[in-house]
Design a protein around this motif. Structure first.
Motif, PDB file in Angstrom:
ATOM      1  N   UNK A 169     -17.102  18.183 -41.856  1.00 46.78           N
ATOM      2  CA  UNK A 169     -18.107  19.202 -41.535  1.00 46.78           C
ATOM      3  C   UNK A 169     -18.647  18.973 -40.124  1.00 46.78           C
ATOM      4  N   UNK A 170     -18.885  17.700 -39.757  1.00 44.62           N
ATOM      5  CA  UNK A 170     -19.397  17.384 -38.425  1.00 44.62           C
ATOM      6  C   UNK A 170     -18.408  17.805 -37.337  1.00 44.62           C
ATOM      7  N   UNK A 171     -17.124  17.572 -37.581  1.00 48.47           N
ATOM      8  CA  UNK A 171     -16.103  17.954 -36.602  1.00 48.47           C
ATOM      9  C   UNK A 171     -16.048  19.472 -36.458  1.00 48.47           C
ATOM     10  N   UNK A 172     -16.130  20.186 -37.572  1.00 46.01           N
ATOM     11  CA  UNK A 172     -16.097  21.650 -37.534  1.00 46.01           C
ATOM     12  C   UNK A 172     -17.297  22.198 -36.770  1.00 46.01           C
ATOM     13  N   UNK A 173     -18.489  21.695 -37.081  1.00 41.58           N
ATOM     14  CA  UNK A 173     -19.706  22.166 -36.414  1.00 41.58           C
ATOM     15  C   UNK A 173     -19.647  21.869 -34.916  1.00 41.58           C
ATOM     16  N   UNK A 174     -19.200  20.659 -34.562  1.00 44.56           N
ATOM     17  CA  UNK A 174     -19.113  20.290 -33.147  1.00 44.56           C
ATOM     18  C   UNK A 174     -18.153  21.207 -32.402  1.00 44.56           C
ATOM     19  N   UNK A 175     -17.001  21.499 -33.009  1.00 48.00           N
ATOM     20  CA  UNK A 175     -16.034  22.371 -32.335  1.00 48.00           C
ATOM     21  C   UNK A 175     -16.582  23.789 -32.165  1.00 48.00           C
ATOM     22  N   UNK A 176     -17.359  24.258 -33.123  1.00 45.46           N
ATOM     23  CA  UNK A 176     -17.929  25.602 -33.038  1.00 45.46           C
ATOM     24  C   UNK A 176     -18.934  25.714 -31.897  1.00 45.46           C
ATOM     25  N   UNK A 177     -19.774  24.698 -31.763  1.00 39.81           N
ATOM     26  CA  UNK A 177     -20.845  24.768 -30.768  1.00 39.81           C
ATOM     27  C   UNK A 177     -20.395  24.342 -29.373  1.00 39.81           C
ATOM     28  N   UNK A 178     -19.394  23.466 -29.286  1.00 41.02           N
ATOM     29  CA  UNK A 178     -18.957  22.989 -27.986  1.00 41.02           C
ATOM     30  C   UNK A 178     -18.044  23.997 -27.290  1.00 41.02           C
ATOM     31  N   UNK A 179     -17.020  24.472 -28.022  1.00 39.00           N
ATOM     32  CA  UNK A 179     -16.023  25.348 -27.406  1.00 39.00           C
ATOM     33  C   UNK A 179     -15.217  25.988 -28.520  1.00 39.00           C
ATOM     34  N   UNK A 180     -15.378  27.288 -28.700  1.00 39.43           N
ATOM     35  CA  UNK A 180     -14.753  27.961 -29.842  1.00 39.43           C
ATOM     36  C   UNK A 180     -13.243  27.742 -29.935  1.00 39.43           C
ATOM     37  N   UNK A 181     -12.491  27.754 -28.823  1.00 38.74           N
ATOM     38  CA  UNK A 181     -11.054  27.478 -28.939  1.00 38.74           C
ATOM     39  C   UNK A 181     -10.741  26.124 -29.581  1.00 38.74           C
ATOM     40  N   UNK A 182     -11.663  25.169 -29.503  1.00 35.27           N
ATOM     41  CA  UNK A 182     -11.458  23.894 -30.205  1.00 35.27           C
ATOM     42  C   UNK A 182     -11.423  24.125 -31.715  1.00 35.27           C
ATOM     43  N   UNK A 183     -12.289  25.007 -32.188  1.00 40.91           N
ATOM     44  CA  UNK A 183     -12.296  25.334 -33.611  1.00 40.91           C
ATOM     45  C   UNK A 183     -10.994  26.032 -33.994  1.00 40.91           C
TER      46      UNK A 183
END
Length: 288
Positions: free
Chosen positions: A41-55
């Protein structure tokens, strides 16, 4: 010598019998499962807020790993999916992010055609089963995973994804806690002996409450929309969990894989999330 269709059927029946007769295994390592779940969940949230293409890349990676697990699982039932085009289907995730629903539909049609053509070259024995297995894997994993891209592409996409994840996690957590404390009435003993109707009620109630809070706080929407989304998502999450249990019993396996400590494989963690993705996307799209 190539295995005949009759021999394949005999093997599948033997695997089903073995799955049905095997004694219940011990419960999962709850500490490991909780730690892995929170980390994901932490990895998903971080990718969403940092840079959407990461998600987008993260979901694509999960799709590739899930396809690989499903391929190995289906081989236990003597279903040999055309792996290269099925792995290629993970590209439906970024395609849906860029091209939307029309691009996803066109991509699914194209991958299906490639699977048929790929399997048409070679031994015809079991071709229908293998093609059906390949299309099933694509529809079950890359397509459903790609629907999350339709949510994240919205202007309030981060809030929609978080709402979707929260209601699904709340369903699993509420069902587990209430099932352990109050579970008395088996829901589907032949598929999942530990699931109870009391636990299902806990799933629906917990998910509805969390959905109401998420929609109000993350999407600035009415609380009743969150209740509807949460309650319906809990129903589909339970169906998704039972569906995967049915598949695993049919194949004679306990887990789809062993990549995630306390959970099994990637597919053992994604079963509920995959099935709730189109439900949450549709309800949020219509009601908000």
């Amino acid at each position: 010598m190539a295995e005949t269709v009759g021999e394949r059927a005999q093997t599948r029946r033997a695997l089903r019998a073995r799955a049905g007769q095997s004694p219940p295994k011990a419960g999962r390592n709850l500490t490991a499962a909780t730690a892995v779940g929170l980390a994901l969940i932490a990895v998903v949230v971080a990718s969403l807020y940092l840079y959407t293409p990461l998600f987008v890349g993260l979901v694509t990676l999960f799709a590739v790993l899930g396809v690989w697990e499903l391929d190995h699982a289906l081989r236990q039932g003597r279903i040999w999916v055309p792996l290269p085009p099925v792995l290629l289907a993970a590209g439906l995730v970024p395609l849906a992010y860029v091209a939307g629903p029309d691009g996803l539909a066109a991509g699914f049609a194209a991958v299906t055609a490639i699977i048929v053509l790929w399997r048409s070259v070679g031994d015809p024995v079991g071709a229908l089963t293998d093609v059906a297995g390949g299309v099933f894997v694509v529809a079950y994993l890359p397509v459903l995973a790609a629907i999350t891209m339709l949510m994240v592409a919205e202007p309030d996409g981060v809030g929609r994804i978080l709402t979707y994840v929260l209601v699904t996690v709340a369903s699993d957590t509420g069902g587990y806690v209430v099932g352990v404390l109050r579970g008395r009435t088996p829901m589907a003993p032949s598929l999942s002996p530990k699931k109870s109707w009391e636990g299902f009620a806990g799933s629906v109630g917990t998910s509805a409450v969390v959905g109401a809070l998420a929609v109000v706080l993350l999407l600035d929407g009415p609380w009743w929309v969150g209740c509807v989304v949460g309650a319906v998502a809990a129903c589909f999450a339970t169906v998704g969990d039972l569906a995967e249990s049915s598949i695993k019993r049919d194949l004679g396996i306990k887990d789809m894989g062993h990549l995630l400590p306390g959970h099994g494989g990637v597919m053992d963690r994604l079963d509920s999330l995959l099935v709730t993705a189109p439900v949450c996307w549709a309800l949020l799209h219509v009601l908000l």
